[in-house]
Motif scaffolding. Sequence first.
Motif, short mmCIF file in Angstrom:
data_model
loop_
_atom_site.label_atom_id
_atom_site.label_comp_id
_atom_site.label_asym_id
_atom_site.label_seq_id
_atom_site.Cartn_x
_atom_site.Cartn_y
_atom_site.Cartn_z
N ALA A 69 -51.44 -18.72 -15.87
CA ALA A 69 -50.56 -19.18 -17.00
C ALA A 69 -49.10 -18.58 -17.05
O ALA A 69 -48.00 -19.29 -17.16
N PHE A 70 -49.10 -17.36 -16.61
CA PHE A 70 -47.71 -16.65 -16.65
C PHE A 70 -47.04 -16.99 -15.30
O PHE A 70 -45.81 -17.35 -15.35
N SER A 71 -47.81 -17.49 -14.06
CA SER A 71 -47.11 -17.58 -12.97
C SER A 71 -46.62 -19.04 -13.03
O SER A 71 -45.53 -19.34 -12.74
N LYS A 72 -47.34 -19.83 -13.78
CA LYS A 72 -46.85 -21.29 -14.00
C LYS A 72 -45.48 -21.04 -15.00
O LYS A 72 -44.56 -22.02 -14.72
N ALA A 73 -45.34 -20.39 -15.83
CA ALA A 73 -44.41 -20.31 -16.94
C ALA A 73 -43.07 -19.87 -16.01
O ALA A 73 -41.89 -20.21 -16.10
N LEU A 74 -43.20 -18.84 -15.18
CA LEU A 74 -42.34 -18.26 -14.28
C LEU A 74 -41.63 -19.38 -13.33
O LEU A 74 -40.65 -19.54 -13.18
N SER A 75 -42.80 -20.05 -12.67
CA SER A 75 -42.44 -21.03 -11.73
C SER A 75 -41.73 -22.29 -12.16
O SER A 75 -40.76 -22.71 -11.60
N ASN A 120 -44.70 -11.88 -7.53
CA ASN A 120 -45.91 -11.38 -6.77
C ASN A 120 -46.57 -10.47 -7.53
O ASN A 120 -46.32 -9.80 -8.32
N VAL A 121 -48.00 -10.91 -7.72
CA VAL A 121 -48.93 -10.09 -8.60
C VAL A 121 -49.77 -9.24 -8.05
O VAL A 121 -50.40 -9.54 -7.00
N VAL A 122 -50.05 -8.25 -8.81
CA VAL A 122 -51.08 -7.22 -8.35
C VAL A 122 -51.90 -6.92 -9.45
O VAL A 122 -51.35 -6.49 -10.46
N ALA A 123 -53.33 -7.25 -9.38
CA ALA A 123 -54.18 -7.07 -10.61
C ALA A 123 -54.89 -5.81 -10.26
O ALA A 123 -55.66 -5.78 -9.44
N ALA A 124 -54.78 -4.79 -11.16
CA ALA A 124 -55.44 -3.43 -10.73
C ALA A 124 -56.48 -3.31 -12.11
O ALA A 124 -56.59 -4.43 -12.75
N PHE A 125 -57.19 -2.42 -12.02
CA PHE A 125 -58.49 -2.01 -13.01
C PHE A 125 -57.97 -2.48 -14.43
O PHE A 125 -58.69 -3.14 -15.20
N HIS A 150 -54.51 -3.24 -15.78
CA HIS A 150 -53.32 -4.14 -15.87
C HIS A 150 -52.93 -4.95 -14.84
O HIS A 150 -53.33 -4.63 -13.95
N ASP A 151 -52.38 -6.09 -15.31
CA ASP A 151 -51.61 -7.06 -14.01
C ASP A 151 -50.29 -6.61 -13.95
O ASP A 151 -49.60 -6.15 -14.98
N HIS A 152 -49.80 -6.44 -12.93
CA HIS A 152 -48.32 -6.01 -12.44
C HIS A 152 -47.73 -7.04 -11.76
O HIS A 152 -48.38 -7.68 -10.90
N ILE A 153 -46.54 -7.62 -12.25
CA ILE A 153 -45.91 -8.72 -11.78
C ILE A 153 -44.34 -8.18 -11.34
O ILE A 153 -43.65 -7.45 -11.78
N PHE A 154 -44.28 -8.42 -10.05
CA PHE A 154 -42.94 -8.07 -9.07
C PHE A 154 -41.94 -9.43 -9.24
O PHE A 154 -42.59 -10.45 -8.59
N VAL A 155 -40.89 -9.31 -9.69
CA VAL A 155 -40.06 -10.58 -9.59
C VAL A 155 -38.44 -10.05 -9.10
O VAL A 155 -38.41 -8.88 -9.07
N ASN A 156 -37.81 -11.07 -8.30
CA ASN A 156 -36.65 -10.59 -7.85
C ASN A 156 -35.86 -9.63 -9.00
O ASN A 156 -35.74 -10.19 -10.25
#
Length: 130
Positions: free
Chosen positions: A88-94, A101-106, A108-114
Amino acid sequence: MSGEKDLKILLKSMRPEHKSGDYVFCKVEKLENLNLDEIDMIFREEEAVTLILKKEIADRLNLEYSVVMCWITLSVHSSLEAVGLTAAFSKALSDHEISCNVVAAFYHDHIFVNKKDMTKAMGILNSFSN
């Protein structure tokens, strides 16, 4: 606590938070001679070890990187079994030409953007709770 699985609840309550600083992705062959306390994330792949760390630390260590990024954390505790949140969020950003670039940890989800896209990305992510 295993985290939220319901996509509607996740999207409404994800509360994105911008973590201050400039971050970069670098690669190294080995972790020796590195202070692991200075590295935010480590991922081992077949080709190399990927480091995610603050730009100033990468510069001090003379590590190469190609893009300076901002770190956004979704503060909702999402389950590792949740379905559709990343899509959902990657489609909205796209849809707004923003790579993530997404890292899913235990917890939270962490999103890296330019870095240049941070303000726009935060607006898009915050729009889910409206």
